[in-house]
Each structure stands twice: as structure tokens, then as C-alpha cells.
Design a protein around this motif. Structure first.
Motif, PDB file in Angstrom:
ATOM      1  N   ASN A  68       1.700   2.166  -3.268  1.00  0.00           N
ATOM      2  CA  ASN A  68       0.517   2.393  -4.116  1.00  0.00           C
ATOM      3  C   ASN A  68       0.156   1.178  -4.966  1.00  0.00           C
ATOM      4  O   ASN A  68      -0.360   1.310  -6.076  1.00  0.00           O
ATOM      5  N   VAL A  69       0.458   0.002  -4.442  1.00  0.00           N
ATOM      6  CA  VAL A  69       0.023  -1.243  -5.080  1.00  0.00           C
ATOM      7  C   VAL A  69      -1.113  -1.797  -4.221  1.00  0.00           C
ATOM      8  O   VAL A  69      -0.917  -2.081  -3.044  1.00  0.00           O
ATOM      9  N   PRO A  70      -2.310  -1.931  -4.773  1.00  0.00           N
ATOM     10  CA  PRO A  70      -3.434  -2.410  -3.963  1.00  0.00           C
ATOM     11  C   PRO A  70      -3.306  -3.903  -3.647  1.00  0.00           C
ATOM     12  O   PRO A  70      -2.670  -4.650  -4.393  1.00  0.00           O
ATOM     13  N   VAL A  71      -3.909  -4.312  -2.552  1.00  0.00           N
ATOM     14  CA  VAL A  71      -3.865  -5.728  -2.138  1.00  0.00           C
ATOM     15  C   VAL A  71      -5.287  -6.188  -1.816  1.00  0.00           C
ATOM     16  O   VAL A  71      -6.060  -5.436  -1.204  1.00  0.00           O
ATOM     17  N   TYR A  72      -5.606  -7.399  -2.238  1.00  0.00           N
ATOM     18  CA  TYR A  72      -6.925  -7.971  -1.978  1.00  0.00           C
ATOM     19  C   TYR A  72      -6.765  -9.402  -1.483  1.00  0.00           C
ATOM     20  O   TYR A  72      -5.707 -10.013  -1.683  1.00  0.00           O
TER      21      TYR A  72
ATOM     22  N   MET B  82       8.583  -5.121 -12.829  1.00  0.00           N
ATOM     23  CA  MET B  82       8.381  -6.016 -11.683  1.00  0.00           C
ATOM     24  C   MET B  82       9.509  -5.839 -10.671  1.00  0.00           C
ATOM     25  O   MET B  82       9.265  -5.684  -9.475  1.00  0.00           O
ATOM     26  N   GLN B  83      10.748  -5.857 -11.151  1.00  0.00           N
ATOM     27  CA  GLN B  83      11.887  -5.776 -10.230  1.00  0.00           C
ATOM     28  C   GLN B  83      11.880  -4.467  -9.465  1.00  0.00           C
ATOM     29  O   GLN B  83      12.147  -4.443  -8.254  1.00  0.00           O
ATOM     30  N   ASP B  84      11.575  -3.362 -10.164  1.00  0.00           N
ATOM     31  CA  ASP B  84      11.530  -2.064  -9.479  1.00  0.00           C
ATOM     32  C   ASP B  84      10.436  -2.071  -8.412  1.00  0.00           C
ATOM     33  O   ASP B  84      10.617  -1.572  -7.304  1.00  0.00           O
ATOM     34  N   THR B  85       9.279  -2.654  -8.777  1.00  0.00           N
ATOM     35  CA  THR B  85       8.159  -2.685  -7.837  1.00  0.00           C
ATOM     36  C   THR B  85       8.476  -3.558  -6.625  1.00  0.00           C
ATOM     37  O   THR B  85       8.232  -3.171  -5.479  1.00  0.00           O
TER      38      THR B  85
ATOM     39  N   ILE C 243      11.404  -2.650   0.475  1.00  0.00           N
ATOM     40  CA  ILE C 243      11.958  -1.561   1.291  1.00  0.00           C
ATOM     41  C   ILE C 243      10.849  -0.923   2.131  1.00  0.00           C
ATOM     42  O   ILE C 243      11.041  -0.634   3.308  1.00  0.00           O
ATOM     43  N   ASN C 244       9.667  -0.808   1.543  1.00  0.00           N
ATOM     44  CA  ASN C 244       8.539  -0.245   2.292  1.00  0.00           C
ATOM     45  C   ASN C 244       8.017  -1.187   3.371  1.00  0.00           C
ATOM     46  O   ASN C 244       7.220  -0.794   4.216  1.00  0.00           O
TER      47      ASN C 244
ATOM     48  N   ARG D 286       0.838  -1.216   0.000  1.00  0.00           N
ATOM     49  CA  ARG D 286       0.000   0.000   0.000  1.00  0.00           C
ATOM     50  C   ARG D 286       0.865   1.255   0.000  1.00  0.00           C
ATOM     51  O   ARG D 286       0.544   2.227  -0.661  1.00  0.00           O
ATOM     52  N   LYS D 287       1.956   1.198   0.749  1.00  0.00           N
ATOM     53  CA  LYS D 287       2.863   2.342   0.791  1.00  0.00           C
ATOM     54  C   LYS D 287       3.462   2.603  -0.602  1.00  0.00           C
ATOM     55  O   LYS D 287       3.869   3.716  -0.924  1.00  0.00           O
TER      56      LYS D 287
END
Lengths: 574, 236
Positions: free
Chosen positions: A193-197, A470-473, A479-480, A190-191
Motif C-alpha cells: 500500500n505504498v504508491p509509486v510514481y 522506514m525500516q518496517d516499511t 518481502i512483498n 503496491r502490495k
């Protein structure tokens, strides 16, 4: 050698017993048809004690669960076969490194898979309209939705209705609560800005019917469930079909060579090699349903040459084998200091897979690759198996203390770091391209004398750019999470860790469906344009693989094609 | 939860259907499964059985190597009042098997043991196994630590040899009954997962969100057959 012919004429011969073949078996037999199911491997039923690897302890394997040639995913994995099957080679062309995973057993690869069960969304069927790449399907989400609904209710999948635009709602069982490492993932994602369900996996978190048990959270779906609480084609489709009084003749250890045809070019059945006596047999059927897997079905068609079909069966378009594409895949793991020194007071096995996930969230119009990916998550205090304790205190390096040593310090270090690693896997969509294909290698046969497949496959820059994203994300999420990404970040020299094609085991597209017989192999009901009594119910007819896993769509499409077969037989059209 | 008891409830609760499918009443076979989970190695296909038989027939380590490796592994995971030793878990037997299953381990294992003897002969005029514990440790102290920033294939052979034996000792030990007990893993048995315990959440500074929990399974209703309304809302 004389070919031995069986005098029975089946209404349908189904080749392969995985997701596609299993669903066809259920629908066709329950409609009263007499079917033969021809499977290249042995019978398998995880309810039989002699077949069970579930709930075994690592010390029950002399190699403690390490992988072998027969079971590349570990000694307790239910699926045998693998990338490299003795006597059944495949070859490569122009430096391709395609990897082909096969499971020779009743239920096929559904005995092993991660049970991630994602519907394709409306955009996935019409992606060419959106970005100009690939081709549209001849069907839309509305055509397949009723079948997804039926599959949800028939087989069971947990998840949640979130109203997402391209990850449709369904009829879900309730999901399990997240585990500790998944709470950390939710925070970190979330930090970023990738949503999780909540994840969507086909395990019964709640009772579905009286025939199947409810999940007891051992986390071992890949070992096949003895109470049938997860989906595999044998336990959830073929056995129920038999139990419901279906006329199902199982032919196991029988390797189909080709579809046989008559003077008019119509299919008359199949010929196969019985692996036990190594002799060739023939079965007769009114309809032939291929569900041998995208590549195996293409191989059977290409090997079914006759005067009427000189280029192979259903291949007047020359498209059989073309447009082969697998999901993209790249991974990264990290050490999470906040997950150190865990209490081992409780059992957190959970279901055999992730409890949370991230469906594709990005806007491709602003990115340098046209299609998305979803993120799968792993971690936790898993059962020790081969590899446990390797480099037990390497994370000391993050604290500036010595790495290695011997004695009781190893014990305390192993406990300190137990369950402190979280991993992520991106699984994405590649563009289907005609230049990526499998074909018959005229120089090589398998041990049954059947010409083998040769692969030609190159990733394009789009897939490589996607892997970089993908790798950057992954790194940002780790790290977050307060974590330390492990190993060197995969860079350009390794295509950003992009796996070889085939490695994700979502290969599709080799017998694509379409309205134009010149550019496609089957019509929208997965019926060969060239031969009206041959259907394909595996992932071969996929026009494109979405940023989803393919099994739920194989099941829905196989159900749809099978109902069409029943209807066409009733109308005496085939 | 007692493993056998819970297994029994599962078997009687749900496997019966599966067994009935094959025409056997849930009697003899089921009872056997319930009362004495067999410590077997099931589900093997013939090729796998052939390979296992072949490997078990082979012999890799000679008696001197077994004796040396036993001492080495027990220095890595020593026995004490509190802990069991590597030898209590037959770690050397496991390494013997893995070396045959994965022959690329063989030259390093065998060569490394020779290196140990050579080093001890040079320094103490004795083979490793005949040295005092202090002498043995003085050798290990020179090879037991590695620099993780140096790539594995650039580290000295003897350091990599020791890392290999340490890795196999750790895996060989912690995958046995006594090792699993020591590490404290609580799974591999029937369970009803209902979330992370409160004290664990508190320890790690995280919490569940009410909104998320509201979507999750109500374990008190897991045995009730699922039904939905036409919009996909679960109503049972």
C-alpha cells in the motif's frame, strides 16, 4: 599584510557558485548587472576532456573507483571536497556527530547530487498550522509556484503530473521507462500500500534548447555530464549567463572570509583569501548575495563582526546558525531471488538515478512522528567497480549451500547474482529546532586563519520514530518483492539506522526567513532584516525542510530573490 | 552500438555548444576525443595527483610475496581455455595499490601470506609457492569457506585473510576489460533507453502497464524541443 583592493565596484558580489549562487548569477547578469562570482574551489567544466570522468572505465582508476578522502562517493565522482577537507576543519559540541559535506569547485555540490528535483507542496510551507510543530514560512506555495514553473522550463526536469495534494504538478519532460528491478519495486510497494510514481529528476530526456544535449543514458550524472544533459549550476546557469553576454567575473579558488561594512553598517563588499597566493583581497559591491551553502553563509555572517554588528552581520536576533536541520535518512537492501540469472544482453544503465519513486503517502495524525519521507530506489546490473564481487556468493546461504570457496564456481556465482539486489533509501523531514545549531568555534581556525564552525545537533524522538517506520516499511516491501532483507534489521540501538545529521547533505535553516526581525534573519525576499543590501540565496533561509530534496526550492527561491534585487536596484531602494 | 561512432554523434550533436563557450572551435580537441578516447585518469586536483604519485613510488609487497600472491590469486580465478586468469588482469598489481591506498589491509595481507608459508612448512616442509597444486588446495580447503551467520570479526584470522584476498581478486579482475567482458556488462556507452526487452520481462514474469508506458518518453521525439501548454501538458 596589506589587503589588496580591487577598484571595480560590482553591482552584485555573489559568494558561491552552486544552485543558489548560480541562479543569482544568471538572473542578475542577464538583467544587465555587473557581477562577481567568488568560488572557493577551482574552475570546472565537464565538457573539457581534462575534467571528464564520465564514460571512463573502472580500470582507468588505480583504485577502480573506490572512495577517497577527496571523493567520498568514489574516485570518479565529479565533486571533490568531501566530509574531511585538509586544512578546513569543523568541530563538534556535546557529543554531536554532524557531518558536513563541501564541494570546493565551480558549481559546488550540484556537480554531484542525485538530481532528484521535488517541489515543496502547499502543506510544506504551513506545516505548523497542521501539526503545531516548527514554524510556518512567511510565504506560501502560491508565492513560489511561478518560480518553480520557470525553473522547470529553464533547467528541465522529468516527471509526471499526478495531481497529488502535496507533491505539485509542474512542467515536466517525459520520464524514462522503469528498469527491471523497478518493476519489482512497483509490485512490492503496491502490495504494501505504498504508491509509486515516475521519478522527478533534472535530466533532459528530451531536448530543452539548442545549448544543451539530450540524455544518453549512461547512468553517471554524479560524474557530471559532458553534454550538459543534467543540471549543474556551472553548466546550466553560469556558462549560459556568460554566453548570453552577461558581465560575469569569476573569482575561483577564492575563499570568502567576511562581508565588509561601512560606518552606517551597510555592506560594502567582501574580503577573501586567494588560495593560490594566500593573500587577503577585497572586492567592492553594491549588493552582496550569499550562496555559499546554509552553513558556510552562516559562518561568513558570524565572522563579519563590526562595531555596527557586534554579534555578526544580520545577527541582532541571535538566530544565525540556529534551526540547522538536515533530512533524515535510513536505508535497507534486499536480495531478490526472482532477479537471479539475468540476461546481460542489454544496456540498462538508464539515467543516473531512479526511474520511479514513492512520495510520502502516510497520514501523520495516526503515526508517532509528525512529518513524512519519500522512498528512493536503486538496483540493476551496474558497471563493476571497487567492491564488485565482494562476498560474491554469500547469498548461497539462502539456499543452504556453502559460502566462499575458490575457482570457477566464483565466476558462475558472480553471474548468477549479478543485478539481484535492490535497495531503498528513505529521505524525510525533521523538525527545525533552535537547539540544533552551528556557531563559531573560538578555539579553531582553518588554514586561511578563518574561525571555523562548531556543530551542536541531536535528533529528537520524532526523527527516530520516523526511521523505525522506514525500516518496517522497507522490510515489508522487500518481502512483498519476494526478497530477503539483507543484514540485521537496524533496531533501537542504532536509532533504526538513522544517519548522522548532515549525512544526507540537505542541511538548511541557518538563516531562516520570517516577518519578525527578532525571530528570523531574513525577510521573505531573503534580504537581511539588519542590512538591506545583503541577501542569502542558499538553503539558509528555509524555515523547514520538507520530505523533499531542497535543490529545486533553492533554485526557485534564488530566482525570486534575484528578481527582487533587480527590482529594488531599479527603484534605488538599495 | 559502436562506442566511438555513437560518441562522435553526441559530440557533434551537442557538445559543440559547450566548446564554443570556451572559444575553441570543435576541431582539434574534439577530434581527439572522438577518435581516441584517452585512457587517462582525468579531473584530478593537485592533492589527488600528489597522493597517486606518492603511492606509486612506495613498494609494499616484496618479490616473494608477489610470487606467492600471484599463485594464490590464480587459484581463486584460474585460467583455462574458457576463462582468463587473475594474473592476466594483473590482480596482484591492483592489490599492491589498494594495500598502499588503504593501509589497514597491510597487516592482514602480509600476515596471511606468512601464515600460508608457515602452514605449508609445517605440513609439507615447503613454502606455499613451492608446493604442488594439490597441496596448495588442501590448505585452501580449510580456510576458503566461512559461516555467514558468524560475525566477520569472530571468524578465524586465516579465514578472513582468504576472504580478503578473494574479495580483492574478484574486484581486481571484474573491473578490468577482460573481467567486464566476462561478466557481460553492456553499458558505459551512449544509449537510448527504451525499456526492458520482452524476453527479459517474460523470463522474470513481469510486464509493463500500458497506463505507465503512456506517460514515458517517446524516444522518437527526444530531439524535438519541449513545449508545454499552460497547464503543463507536453505538446511536442
Amino acid at each position: 599584510m596589506q589587503i589588496i583592493e580591487n577598484s571595480t565596484v560590482y553591482d552584485a558580489i555573489i559568494v558561491g557558485s552552486g544552485a543558489g549562487g548560480g541562479m543569482a548569477t544568471k538572473v542578475l547578469s542577464e538583467a544587465g548587472l555587473k557581477v562577481a562570482v567568488v568560488e572557493a574551489g577551482p574552475f570546472f567544466d565537464p565538457a573539457l576532456p581534462e575534467h571528464q570522468t564520465q564514460l571512463k572505465w573502472p580500470y582507468e582508476s588505480p583504485r577502480r573507483g573506490a572512495s577517497t578522502r577527496f571523493r567520498p562517493f568514489g574516485d570518479f565522482d565529479a565533486a571533490y571536497g568531501g566530509w574531511d577537507i585538509e586544512g578546513e576543519p569543523y568541530t563538534q559540541k556535546d557529543g554531536s556527530q554532524f557531518e558536513w559535506f563541501r564541494s570546493r569547485m565551480l558549481g559546488g555540490r550540484t556537480n554531484h547530487w542525485g538530481r532528484i528535483s521535488l517541489r515543496f507542496g502547499p502543506k510544506d510551507f504551513k506545516h505548523k498550522d497542521i501539526d503545531g510543530h516548527g514554524d510556518n514560512w512567511p510565504i506560501s506555495y502560491e508565492d513560489i509556484k511561478p518560480y518553480y514553473d520557470k525553473v522547470d522550463k529553464l533547467i528541465g526536469v522529468f516527471g509526471t503530473n499526478e495531481g497529488l495534494p502535496n507533491d505539485p504538478d509542474g512542467f515536466f519532460l517525459p520520464p524514462p521507462k522503469p528498469r527491471l528491478h523497478e518493476l519489482f519495486y512497483i509490485k512490492g510497494a503496491r502490495k504494501t500500500n505504498v504508491p509509486v510514481y515516475p521519478a522527478r529528476l533534472s535530466m533532459l530526456t528530451k531536448k530543452l534548447n539548442d545549448y544543451r544535449g539530450v540524455c544518453f543514458y549512461c547512468g553517471q550524472c554524479n560524474r557530471a555530464c559532458q553534454v550538459y544533459a543534467d543540471f549543474s549550476a556551472g553548466t546550466c546557469l553560469i556558462f549560459p549567463a556568460q554566453k548570453n553576454g552577461g558581465q560575469v567575473d569569476l573569482f575561483v579558488n577564492c575563499m570568502v572570509r567576511e562581508v565588509t561594512t561601512d560606518a552606517e553598517g551597510k555592506a560594502t563588499g567582501v574580503s577573501y583569501i586567494n588560495k593560490e597566493d594566500r593573500k587577503e583581497y577585497k572586492l567592492k559591491g553594491k549588493v552582496v548575495v550569499l550562496g555559499a551553502s546554509a552553513c558556510s553563509s552562516a559562518r561568513i555572517l558570524l565572522n563579519s563582526k563590526s562595531k555596527q554588528h557586534p554579534n555578526g552581520l544580520g545577527n541582532s536576533s541571535d538566530v544565525v546558525g540556529k534551526y540547522l536541520h538536515d533530512s533524515t535518512g535510513a536505508d535497507r537492501a534486499g536480495f531478490i531471488p526472482d532477479l537471479m540469472n539475468r540476461k546481460v544482453s542489454y544496456n540498462e544503465d538508464g539515467v543516473g538515478g531512479m526511474h520511479v519513486y514513492s512520495p510520502w503517502w502516510g497520514d501523520n495524525s495516526k503515526l508517532d512522528f509528525p512529518r513524512g519521507y519519500h522512498i528512493e530506489v536503486w538496483g540493476g546490473m551496474g558497471m563493476p567497480s571497487y567492491g564488485f564481487g565482494f562476498n560474491a556468493n554469500e547469498f548461497n546461504k539462502f539456499f543452504g549451500t556453502k559460502v566462499g570457496g575458490y575457482g570457477d564456481v566464483l565466476r558462475s556465482d558472480a553471474k548468477k547474482y549479478y543485478g539481484a539486489v535492490v535497495g531503498m533509501a528513505g529521505r524525510g523531514e525533521s523538525i527545525a529546532r533552535k537547539e540544533n545549531y552551528c556557531e563559531i568555534d573560538p578555539t579553531t581556525v582553518d588554514e586561511f586563519g578563518i574561525p571555523v564552525l562548531r556543530f551542536h545537533y541531536k535528533w529528537s524522538q520524532y526523527e527516530i520514530n520516523q526511521a523505525k517506520h522506514m525500516q518496517d516499511t522497507f522490510e515489508e516491501i522487500l518481502i512483498n518483492m519476494g526478497g530477503e532483507p539483507l543484514g540485521k534489521k537496524p533496531g533501537k540501538e542504532t536509532n533504526y539506522g538513522l544517519h548522522n545529521p548532515g549525512n544526507i547533505i540537505h542541511e538548511v535553516g541557518t538563516t531562516r526567513m520570517g516577518d519578525d526581525p527578532k525571530t528570523s534573519v531574513t525577510n521573505k525576499y531573503q534580504q537581511l532584516h539588519d542590512v538591506d543590501n545583503v541577501f542569502i540565496v542558499d538553503a539558509g533561509p528555509f524555515v523547514s525542510q520538507a520530505d523533499k530534496n531542497c535543490t529545486w526550492t533553492i533554485l526557485a527561491l534564488s530566482m525570486r530573490a534575484s528578481e527582487y534585487i533587480v527590482d529594488q536596484l531599479k527603484q534605488q531602494n538599495i | 552500438m559502436d562506442r566511438r561512432k555513437s560518441l562522435k554523434s553526441i559530440v557533434l550533436g551537442s557538445v559543440a555548444g559547450g566548446l564554443a563557450l570556451h572559444g575553441c572551435k570543435p576541431s582539434a580537441e574534439t577530434e581527439e576525443l572522438v577518435e581516441s578516447p584517452k585512457m587517462t585518469y582525468p579531473g584530478r586536483v593537485p592533492l589527488e595527483e600528489e597522493l597517486i604519485a606518492e603511492l606509486q613510488e612506495e613498494e609494499f609487497l616484496n618479490p616473494h610475496e608477489v610470487a606467492t600472491l600471484t599463485i594464490l590469486c590464480d587459484l581463486i580465478l584460474p585460467g583455462s581455455e574458457q576463462f582468463k586468469a587473475a594474473s592476466d588482469a594483473d590482480v596482484v598489481g591492483f592489490i599492491e595499490f589498494m594495500a598502499k591506498d588503504n593501509p589497514r589491509y597491510q597487516p592482514d595481507l602480509r600476515g596471511g601470506l606468512m601464515w600460508l608459508d608457515h602452514k605449508c612448512n609445517t605440513e609439507f616442509a615447503k613454502e606455499f609457492k613451492d608446493c604442488t597444486v594439490e597441496q596448495q588446495k588442501s590448505i585452501l580447503d580449510t580456510i576458503a569457506f566461512y559461516d555467514p551467520e558468524v560475525p566477520g570479526n569472530e571468524r578465524p584470522f586465516e579465514v578472513n585473510f582468504f576472504s580478503l584476498v578473494r574479495n580483492l581478486t574478484m574486484t581486481g579482475f571484474y573491473t578490468t576489460k577482460i573481467g567486464i567482458e566476462e561478466i557481460g556488462y553492456k553499458g558505459n556507452m551512449p544509449n537510448v533507453w527504451d525499456g526492458v526487452p520482452e524476453d527479459v520481462l517474460a523470463q522474470h514474469g513481469v510486464a509493463y502497464e500500458e497506463e505507465w508506458l503512456a506517460k514515458c518518453v517517446d524516444q522518437s521525439k527526444r530531439g524535438v524541443i519541449a513545449e508545454w501548454d499552460e497547464n503543463g501538458n507536453l505538446i511536442t
